[in-house]
Design a protein around this motif. Structure first.
Motif, mmCIF file in Angstrom:
data_model
loop_
_atom_site.group_PDB
_atom_site.id
_atom_site.type_symbol
_atom_site.label_atom_id
_atom_site.label_comp_id
_atom_site.label_asym_id
_atom_site.label_seq_id
_atom_site.Cartn_x
_atom_site.Cartn_y
_atom_site.Cartn_z
ATOM 1 N N SER A 41 0.787 -1.291 -0.058
ATOM 2 C CA SER A 41 -0.154 0.032 -0.141
ATOM 3 C C SER A 41 0.786 1.534 -0.044
ATOM 4 N N GLU A 42 0.418 2.501 -0.585
ATOM 5 C CA GLU A 42 1.040 3.567 -0.301
ATOM 6 C C GLU A 42 1.386 4.055 1.237
ATOM 7 N N LEU A 43 0.579 3.586 2.105
ATOM 8 C CA LEU A 43 0.792 3.690 3.658
ATOM 9 C C LEU A 43 2.073 3.066 4.040
ATOM 10 N N GLY A 44 2.639 1.942 3.085
ATOM 11 C CA GLY A 44 3.754 1.400 3.561
ATOM 12 C C GLY A 44 3.397 -0.185 3.864
ATOM 13 N N PRO A 45 2.392 -0.557 4.782
ATOM 14 C CA PRO A 45 2.241 -1.933 5.003
ATOM 15 C C PRO A 45 1.793 -2.773 3.725
ATOM 16 N N GLU A 46 2.006 -4.106 3.988
ATOM 17 C CA GLU A 46 1.421 -4.953 2.652
ATOM 18 C C GLU A 46 0.469 -5.871 3.151
ATOM 19 N N GLY A 221 -5.739 11.052 -1.424
ATOM 20 C CA GLY A 221 -5.337 12.249 -0.357
ATOM 21 C C GLY A 221 -6.496 12.385 0.647
ATOM 22 N N VAL A 222 -7.685 12.270 0.108
ATOM 23 C CA VAL A 222 -8.964 12.358 1.011
ATOM 24 C C VAL A 222 -8.909 11.039 1.849
ATOM 25 N N LEU A 223 -8.576 9.840 1.368
ATOM 26 C CA LEU A 223 -8.681 8.897 2.252
ATOM 27 C C LEU A 223 -7.663 8.981 3.284
ATOM 28 N N HIS A 224 -6.403 9.119 2.930
ATOM 29 C CA HIS A 224 -5.057 9.053 3.715
ATOM 30 C C HIS A 224 -5.164 10.106 5.131
ATOM 31 N N LYS A 225 -5.971 11.279 4.871
ATOM 32 C CA LYS A 225 -6.220 12.246 5.889
ATOM 33 C C LYS A 225 -7.127 11.572 6.895
ATOM 34 N N GLN A 226 -7.864 10.679 6.734
ATOM 35 C CA GLN A 226 -8.753 10.313 7.684
ATOM 36 C C GLN A 226 -8.197 9.399 8.775
ATOM 37 N N THR A 227 -8.367 9.656 9.888
ATOM 38 C CA THR A 227 -7.387 9.479 11.269
ATOM 39 C C THR A 227 -8.353 8.477 12.297
ATOM 40 N N VAL A 247 -8.194 -1.365 -16.246
ATOM 41 C CA VAL A 247 -7.934 -0.098 -15.576
ATOM 42 C C VAL A 247 -8.642 -0.047 -14.516
ATOM 43 N N THR A 248 -10.305 -0.271 -14.420
ATOM 44 C CA THR A 248 -11.126 0.183 -13.421
ATOM 45 C C THR A 248 -10.601 -0.805 -12.314
ATOM 46 N N ALA A 249 -10.671 -2.257 -12.735
ATOM 47 C CA ALA A 249 -10.508 -3.226 -11.852
ATOM 48 C C ALA A 249 -9.300 -3.062 -10.962
ATOM 49 N N ILE A 250 -7.869 -2.811 -11.905
ATOM 50 C CA ILE A 250 -6.784 -2.692 -11.138
ATOM 51 C C ILE A 250 -7.000 -1.735 -10.034
ATOM 52 N N LEU A 251 -7.577 -0.250 -10.257
ATOM 53 C CA LEU A 251 -7.950 0.578 -9.381
ATOM 54 C C LEU A 251 -8.793 0.024 -8.353
ATOM 55 N N GLY A 252 -9.815 -0.645 -8.583
ATOM 56 C CA GLY A 252 -10.478 -1.211 -7.273
ATOM 57 C C GLY A 252 -9.491 -1.962 -6.504
ATOM 58 N N ALA A 253 -8.627 -2.933 -7.171
ATOM 59 C CA ALA A 253 -7.560 -3.785 -6.162
ATOM 60 C C ALA A 253 -6.726 -2.615 -5.489
ATOM 61 N N LYS A 254 -6.251 -1.790 -6.010
ATOM 62 C CA LYS A 254 -5.373 -0.727 -5.199
ATOM 63 C C LYS A 254 -6.024 -0.166 -4.171
ATOM 64 N N LEU A 255 -7.444 0.238 -4.297
ATOM 65 C CA LEU A 255 -8.372 0.743 -3.091
ATOM 66 C C LEU A 255 -8.604 -0.313 -2.079
ATOM 67 N N VAL A 256 -8.733 -1.648 -2.462
ATOM 68 C CA VAL A 256 -8.622 -2.526 -1.587
ATOM 69 C C VAL A 256 -7.532 -2.433 -0.696
ATOM 70 N N ARG A 257 -6.243 -2.279 -1.215
ATOM 71 C CA ARG A 257 -4.892 -2.631 -0.584
ATOM 72 C C ARG A 257 -4.925 -1.017 0.591
ATOM 73 N N GLU A 258 -5.265 0.089 0.046
ATOM 74 C CA GLU A 258 -5.020 1.316 0.585
ATOM 75 C C GLU A 258 -6.264 1.449 1.706
ATOM 76 N N LEU A 259 -7.532 0.745 1.577
ATOM 77 C CA LEU A 259 -8.413 0.824 2.471
ATOM 78 C C LEU A 259 -8.191 -0.164 3.653
ATOM 79 N N ALA A 260 -7.478 -1.222 3.187
ATOM 80 C CA ALA A 260 -6.938 -2.341 4.309
ATOM 81 C C ALA A 260 -5.835 -1.527 5.130
ATOM 82 N N ALA A 261 -4.843 -0.736 4.525
ATOM 83 C CA ALA A 261 -3.890 -0.138 5.309
ATOM 84 C C ALA A 261 -4.571 0.885 5.987
ATOM 85 N N LEU A 262 -5.225 1.669 5.550
ATOM 86 C CA LEU A 262 -6.017 2.726 6.500
ATOM 87 C C LEU A 262 -6.745 2.165 7.535
#
Length: 271
Positions: A41-46, A221-227, A247-262
């Motif tokens: 994820s862009e937050l770091g954790p895998e 940016g909107v997601l990552h600012k939520q604490t 490309v939308t499915a790939i984005l959906g997969a990225k959002l799974v990783r980013e939401l999980a990391a958040l």
């Protein structure tokens, strides 16, 4: 840190224009586990290494909305009983109502961050009060939203403007959008992402594309600012039949990783 449970809700029975979103969960899952990318994820954790993560597959939904709502609520209750956080893949946006209903049964009224081109506040749409154009009207009527913040809206008609005023929805429109306009919400926090909230140049695989949407970077940016602690989340309205090069499915997969990391970063809230 909380473990995350992914599950799919393959239904589009409440879609108002074109069906196809029922195939979304499986298609996003293919990209999530593809060797095309990795689990970082862009937050770091895998995912699966640093973040406890389980994929339950798709629920066996029936196209009977009442029965399916009950099945979704039961599954969320089971996830919560295990002390884990539900992360759902739609399906059309109608599934957010039972997901929020089940979370509110544990935590009381939720603060909801809703990403979408449309406010989904219709009293009913086409005579269907459970339409995918109506979930946030049902959520607000039931008292499940302590605060509803809607980001990316760019199709606000008169009826939905009146509904937003009725329910006290806080709309952050795309006209003049800056990420700083989105508040940092308190917990318990629920996040719902309709992929048509993102500009169709980055997410063409939706049934209701609307030009002028969020960039992927703005959304992150909107997601990552939520604490606040997150008690549930969904990604909905992916229509594989309208995608271009996955490309939308790939984005959906990225959002799974980013939401999980958040979810992992923001910590756990006992319900």
């Amino acid at each position: 840190m909380p473990a995350i449970r992914l599950f799919g809700l393959p239904t589009d029975i409440n879609s108002s224009f074109e069906r196809g979103a029922a195939a979304g969960p499986a298609a996003i899952r293919v990209q999530l586990w593809s060797d095309r990318g990795n689990m970082a994820s862009e937050l770091g954790p895998e995912l699966g290494t640093d973040i406890a993560f389980t994929d339950d597959g798709d629920l066996a939904l029936t196209e009977d909305t009442r029965r399916d709502d009950a099945m979704i609520r039961r599954h969320v209750a089971l996830v919560r009983e295990d002390g884990e956080i539900p992360l759902a893949l739609g399906g059309d946006h109608a599934v957010t109502f039972p997901l929020v209903e089940a979370a509110a049964a544990c935590f009381g009224p939720l603060n909801i961050l809703h990403i979408d081109a449309h406010p989904d506040l219709y009293d009913d749409f086409g005579g269907n009060p459970r339409s995918h154009a109506s979930p946030f009207a049902r959520i607000c009527e039931a008292g499940h939203a302590a605060r509803l913040v809607q980001v990316g809206i760019r199709t606000l008609n008169r009826h939905c403007r009146e509904q937003a005023a009725r329910f006290g929805a806080e709309i952050v429109p795309m006209a003049g959008f800056i990420p700083d306009a989105v508040p940092v919400l308190d917990g318990p926090l629920y996040i719902s992402i309709d992929l048509d909230g993102i500009d169709p140049s980055a997410a063409p695989g939706v049934a209701h594309p609307e030009p002028g949407g969020l960039t992927v970077r703005e959304l992150l940016g909107v997601l990552h600012k939520q604490t606040a602690p997150i008690v549930g989340a969904d990604i909905v309205e992916y229509h594989p039949g309208r995608d271009v090069g996955d490309v939308t499915a790939i984005l959906g997969a990225k959002l799974v990783r980013e939401l999980a990391a958040l979810i992992d970063r923001n910590g756990h809230l006992e319900g």
